[in-house]
Design a protein around this motif. Structure first.
Motif, PDB file in Angstrom:
ATOM      1  N   HIS A 337      40.906  -0.934  24.480  1.00 31.68           N
ATOM      2  CA  HIS A 337      40.524  -0.666  23.096  1.00 31.68           C
ATOM      3  C   HIS A 337      41.508   0.289  22.410  1.00 31.68           C
ATOM      4  CE1 HIS A 337      36.729  -2.795  23.292  1.00 31.68           C
ATOM      5  NE2 HIS A 337      36.491  -2.235  24.470  1.00 31.68           N
ATOM      6  N   GLU A 338      41.961   1.308  23.146  1.00 38.35           N
ATOM      7  CA  GLU A 338      42.750   2.363  22.534  1.00 38.35           C
ATOM      8  C   GLU A 338      44.206   1.965  22.295  1.00 38.35           C
ATOM      9  OE1 GLU A 338      41.482   5.057  21.377  1.00 38.35           O
ATOM     10  OE2 GLU A 338      39.478   4.640  22.152  1.00 38.35           O
ATOM     11  N   LEU A 339      44.751   1.062  23.126  1.00 35.30           N
ATOM     12  CA  LEU A 339      46.165   0.724  23.029  1.00 35.30           C
ATOM     13  C   LEU A 339      46.431  -0.627  22.351  1.00 35.30           C
ATOM     14  CD1 LEU A 339      47.469   1.927  26.505  1.00 35.30           C
ATOM     15  CD2 LEU A 339      47.608   3.100  24.326  1.00 35.30           C
ATOM     16  N   ARG A 340      45.614  -1.620  22.655  1.00 33.58           N
ATOM     17  CA  ARG A 340      45.893  -2.942  22.110  1.00 33.58           C
ATOM     18  C   ARG A 340      45.722  -2.983  20.596  1.00 33.58           C
ATOM     19  NH1 ARG A 340      42.969  -7.335  25.912  1.00 33.58           N
ATOM     20  NH2 ARG A 340      44.154  -8.765  24.596  1.00 33.58           N
ATOM     21  N   THR A 341      44.689  -2.278  20.083  1.00 25.85           N
ATOM     22  CA  THR A 341      44.438  -2.309  18.632  1.00 25.85           C
ATOM     23  C   THR A 341      45.605  -1.714  17.835  1.00 25.85           C
ATOM     24  OG1 THR A 341      42.060  -2.177  19.031  1.00 25.85           O
ATOM     25  CG2 THR A 341      42.846  -1.597  16.823  1.00 25.85           C
ATOM     26  N   PRO A 342      46.096  -0.495  18.159  1.00 26.63           N
ATOM     27  CA  PRO A 342      47.237   0.025  17.387  1.00 26.63           C
ATOM     28  C   PRO A 342      48.511  -0.781  17.609  1.00 26.63           C
ATOM     29  CG  PRO A 342      46.674   1.505  19.193  1.00 26.63           C
ATOM     30  CD  PRO A 342      45.569   0.530  19.093  1.00 26.63           C
ATOM     31  N   LEU A 343      48.706  -1.339  18.796  1.00 27.80           N
ATOM     32  CA  LEU A 343      49.910  -2.126  19.048  1.00 27.80           C
ATOM     33  C   LEU A 343      49.911  -3.395  18.195  1.00 27.80           C
ATOM     34  CD1 LEU A 343      50.458  -1.784  22.885  1.00 27.80           C
ATOM     35  CD2 LEU A 343      51.954  -0.986  21.065  1.00 27.80           C
ATOM     36  N   ASN A 344      48.750  -4.037  18.091  1.00 24.43           N
ATOM     37  CA  ASN A 344      48.655  -5.226  17.234  1.00 24.43           C
ATOM     38  C   ASN A 344      48.964  -4.861  15.782  1.00 24.43           C
ATOM     39  OD1 ASN A 344      48.043  -7.267  19.102  1.00 24.43           O
ATOM     40  ND2 ASN A 344      45.911  -6.586  19.217  1.00 24.43           N
ATOM     41  N   ALA A 345      48.473  -3.675  15.368  1.00 19.77           N
ATOM     42  CA  ALA A 345      48.748  -3.225  13.997  1.00 19.77           C
ATOM     43  C   ALA A 345      50.247  -2.975  13.802  1.00 19.77           C
ATOM     44  CB  ALA A 345      47.947  -1.959  13.698  1.00 19.77           C
ATOM     45  N   ILE A 346      50.883  -2.343  14.801  1.00 15.71           N
ATOM     46  CA  ILE A 346      52.324  -2.071  14.703  1.00 15.71           C
ATOM     47  C   ILE A 346      53.103  -3.368  14.596  1.00 15.71           C
ATOM     48  CG2 ILE A 346      54.307  -1.177  15.990  1.00 15.71           C
ATOM     49  CD1 ILE A 346      52.417   0.958  17.128  1.00 15.71           C
ATOM     50  N   ILE A 347      52.750  -4.366  15.439  1.00 22.78           N
ATOM     51  CA  ILE A 347      53.458  -5.651  15.415  1.00 22.78           C
ATOM     52  C   ILE A 347      53.269  -6.328  14.057  1.00 22.78           C
ATOM     53  CG2 ILE A 347      53.505  -7.967  16.421  1.00 22.78           C
ATOM     54  CD1 ILE A 347      52.737  -6.640  19.101  1.00 22.78           C
ATOM     55  N   GLY A 348      52.029  -6.242  13.540  1.00 21.87           N
ATOM     56  CA  GLY A 348      51.768  -6.856  12.237  1.00 21.87           C
ATOM     57  C   GLY A 348      52.577  -6.195  11.123  1.00 21.87           C
ATOM     58  N   GLN A 371      59.445  -3.720  16.731  1.00 18.98           N
ATOM     59  CA  GLN A 371      58.618  -4.884  17.047  1.00 18.98           C
ATOM     60  C   GLN A 371      58.799  -5.308  18.512  1.00 18.98           C
ATOM     61  OE1 GLN A 371      59.667  -8.551  15.120  1.00 18.98           O
ATOM     62  NE2 GLN A 371      57.590  -9.341  15.175  1.00 18.98           N
ATOM     63  N   ASN A 372      60.048  -5.321  18.999  1.00 16.38           N
ATOM     64  CA  ASN A 372      60.298  -5.716  20.399  1.00 16.38           C
ATOM     65  C   ASN A 372      59.638  -4.736  21.365  1.00 16.38           C
ATOM     66  OD1 ASN A 372      61.815  -7.939  19.618  1.00 16.38           O
ATOM     67  ND2 ASN A 372      63.766  -6.814  19.669  1.00 16.38           N
ATOM     68  N   SER A 373      59.735  -3.440  21.052  1.00 16.43           N
ATOM     69  CA  SER A 373      59.124  -2.440  21.934  1.00 16.43           C
ATOM     70  C   SER A 373      57.606  -2.573  21.944  1.00 16.43           C
ATOM     71  CB  SER A 373      59.525  -1.030  21.493  1.00 16.43           C
ATOM     72  OG  SER A 373      60.924  -0.858  21.574  1.00 16.43           O
ATOM     73  N   ALA A 374      57.011  -2.793  20.769  1.00 18.43           N
ATOM     74  CA  ALA A 374      55.554  -2.958  20.693  1.00 18.43           C
ATOM     75  C   ALA A 374      55.122  -4.225  21.436  1.00 18.43           C
ATOM     76  CB  ALA A 374      55.117  -3.016  19.237  1.00 18.43           C
ATOM     77  N   SER A 375      55.887  -5.314  21.289  1.00 18.43           N
ATOM     78  CA  SER A 375      55.567  -6.557  22.005  1.00 18.43           C
ATOM     79  C   SER A 375      55.684  -6.365  23.508  1.00 18.43           C
ATOM     80  CB  SER A 375      56.505  -7.682  21.549  1.00 18.43           C
ATOM     81  OG  SER A 375      56.355  -7.931  20.168  1.00 18.43           O
ATOM     82  N   TYR A 376      56.717  -5.626  23.933  1.00 15.37           N
ATOM     83  CA  TYR A 376      56.900  -5.334  25.361  1.00 15.37           C
ATOM     84  C   TYR A 376      55.704  -4.557  25.905  1.00 15.37           C
ATOM     85  CZ  TYR A 376      58.740  -2.905  29.462  1.00 15.37           C
ATOM     86  OH  TYR A 376      58.908  -2.386  30.705  1.00 15.37           O
ATOM     87  N   LEU A 377      55.252  -3.527  25.170  1.00 10.47           N
ATOM     88  CA  LEU A 377      54.090  -2.747  25.611  1.00 10.47           C
ATOM     89  C   LEU A 377      52.827  -3.599  25.646  1.00 10.47           C
ATOM     90  CD1 LEU A 377      54.667   0.631  23.713  1.00 10.47           C
ATOM     91  CD2 LEU A 377      54.838   0.219  26.170  1.00 10.47           C
ATOM     92  N   LEU A 378      52.647  -4.458  24.634  1.00  3.75           N
ATOM     93  CA  LEU A 378      51.464  -5.315  24.604  1.00  3.75           C
ATOM     94  C   LEU A 378      51.474  -6.296  25.771  1.00  3.75           C
ATOM     95  CD1 LEU A 378      48.899  -6.036  23.065  1.00  3.75           C
ATOM     96  CD2 LEU A 378      50.238  -7.686  21.728  1.00  3.75           C
TER      97      LEU A 378
END
Length: 553
Positions: A337-348, A371-378
């Motif tokens: 909940h804590e990581l996926r939600t902000p990462l999706n927002a960053i990618i968007g 975007q690449n870093s956020a996708s890598y983390l996700l």
């Protein structure tokens, strides 16, 4: 002398020795010098000895004959017979079907090429030995007849008691009845043997009775001990484990004052493991009302104490594992909940910013990196969550019938831009695929294939990837072969560990989470298959093999 002996002067001058053999003769020679001038050679003094004179030393009989032979020229001195033996070493003895052969090289330095050979007819030589053997056989048979005659008259006296003893032994062996006795009258050695045998039967019978009783008691104790162990290992708490052990021992031994005391070693101590320090700590002791225990009693109580210790360790370990599992589940849930939600927002947001036309090239590169870093983390978080679900047994398998070619084509189409970007080739071979449709989890199938093919693309700079799909022995087998950097034999064992890449240089050059192969193997195992990697070495490419069991339609 030269004409008489038919010798040439150069033969004497060139000879390094003062003798030689020629034309069946031995020549001995020496130089002759003038008395008035020691350096003036007048000529040679030569003595010739005809080797045929050696015939006088040979014998010539039908059953025994001898001869001399020149080993170099094969010239025979003596009468020639049908059988001639040519020696091969200095001296020796041998025989064949008909002859005995004895030979020796002559020790004279002038005649060391000459062998003396003596040949003896075996039939003639063994006449005396054969006569001796015949006489010995006659003596043997005469003695044997005499022994049989004497044994016949004395057998009844000697054999009858021995036969009686043998029959009694067979009877006791068959019936296992050691109470029976052997009755033989007399004062000879056999009677003494019978008395000793009867005494042995008495001792054996008593020992067997005692052994049988002891075995019965040991078996009862062993069975009871197993029953106690079975009850102890069913305990779910420390207190229950201790109470079961004490009550069972009281019933078995009748000791009502038996009890357990914590934090004391006066009695039979119980030690448990502290898993934080990995050391044994005193938990308590089983205390009895006896001042001194026998060795067997102490071993019995100590066995119970050891079993109690092991069960308490097991209970503590289960509790610790359950707590760790709950903490892990809570962490994964929070991370989801804590990581996926902000990462999706960053990618968007980065996708939105990239489409903004007024960005400079530098700004566009920075946003692309975000975007690449956020996708890598996700991707890493999703992989962690999937592995956690598999280990927790919560990953569901959805079986369905799907078309293999269609699924593979979808994966290839999705990864084709990555292949084109690196200017690689990507070939797919369906020639040995017998059936198009299989029953398995289509999502798992695609995810595993994406991981394997993208892995090959990532580690291949030149050449390309070959994908071969075929069926064999009720299995669907997919091989992904690339011309990439390859893998050493030492690193092959490390590939399927979570968060593992091979070494720092590779990790720095090829970014990744280290979860792809591990997750692929776990997903394949869920549907009864497996993933393996093989390579002939570094810079020689690698081959990933993925197989699934089939329900062919």
């Amino acid at each position: 002398p030269e004409k008489k002996f038919d010798l040439k002067r150069n033969i004497l001058e060139n000879s390094k020795k003062h003798h030689f053999i020629k034309d069946n003769s031995v020549y001995l020679f020496t130089k002759v010098y003038a008395s008035f001038n020691p350096n003036k050679l007048l000529g040679y003094l030569v003595i010739r000895y005809n080797l045929d004179n050696l015939k006088k030393l040979t014998i010539s009989l039908k059953e025994n004959y001898s001869y001399f032979i020149d080993i170099k020229t094969k010239h025979i001195i003596g009468k020639k017979y049908d059988f001639i033996y040519i020696p091969k070493d200095d001296a020796g003895y041998l025989e064949n079907d008909k002859y005995l052969i004895i030979y020796k090289r002559m020790e004279n330095k002038f005649l060391n090429r000459i062998y003396f050979v003596n040949i003896i007819n075996k039939n003639k030589a063994y006449i005396f030995l054969n006569d001796f053997i015949h006489i010995m056989w006659m003596i043997f048979f005469g003695g044997l007849i005499l022994i049989i005659f004497i044994a016949y008259f004395s057998a009844d006296k000697i054999v009858k008691p021995i036969k009686s003893l043998t029959n009694k032994v067979i009877e006791i062996t068959n019936t296992k009845n050691y109470n029976k006795k052997l009755h033989i009258e007399g004062k000879d050695e056999i009677s003494s043997l019978a008395k000793a045998f009867n005494e042995l039967l008495n001792v054996t019978d008593k020992a067997l009775v005692e052994l049988e009783e002891e075995s019965r008691l040991r078996l009862q104790r062993f069975v009871k001990l197993i029953e106690i162990f079975n009850k102890i290992i069913q305990a779910t708490t420390k207190e229950e484990c201790i109470n079961i052990a004490i009550e069972e021992i009281k019933q078995l031994t009748g000791e009502n004052l038996l009890h357990f005391e914590k934090n004391t070693d006066e009695g039979i101590p119980v030690y448990i493991t502290n898993f934080d320090t990995n050391e044994k700590e005193l938990f308590g002791a089983i205390v009895t009302d006896k001042e001194k225990l026998s060795i067997n009693e102490y071993r019995f109580y100590n066995s119970i104490a050891t079993m109690v210790s092991l069960q308490i360790d097991r209970i503590n370990l289960i509790d610790k594992t359950m707590q760790a599992s709950k903490a892990k589940s809570a962490f994964i849930s929070n991370m989801s909940h804590e990581l996926r939600t902000p990462l999706n927002a960053i990618i968007g947001f980065t996708q939105y910013l990239i489409s903004y036309e007024k960005l400079t090239h530098e700004q566009a590169d920075i946003i692309a990196n975000i975007q690449n870093s956020a996708s890598y983390l996700l991707e890493m978080i999703n992989g962690i969550l999937d592995i956690a679900k598999i280990e927790a047994g919560k990953m569901e398998v959805n079986l369905s019938v799907f078309d293999v070619k269609t699924a593979v084509d979808e994966v290839v189409s999705m990864l084709k831009p990555l292949v084109d970007e690196k200017e690689l080739y990507l070939n797919v071979d369906f020639e040995k695929l017998d059936k198009d449709k299989i029953e398995s989890d289509a999502k798992f199938f695609k995810q595993i294939l994406v991981n394997l093919v993208s892995n090959s693309i990532k580690f291949t700079q030149e050449g390309g990837i070959d994908i071969k799909i075929h069926t064999k022995e009720n299995k669907l087998i997919i091989k992904v072969k690339d011309t990439g950097i390859g893998i050493s034999k030492e690193n092959l064992k490390k590939l399927f560990s979570d968060f593992t890449q091979l070494d720092n240089s590779i990790q720095n050059k090829y970014k990744g989470t280290g979860l792809g192969l591990s997750l692929s193997k776990k997903l394949a195992n869920l549907v009864g298959g497996d993933v393996t990697i093989d390579s002939k070495g570094e810079q020689r490419g690698s081959t990933a093999t993925f197989w699934l069991p089939l329900s062919l339609i």
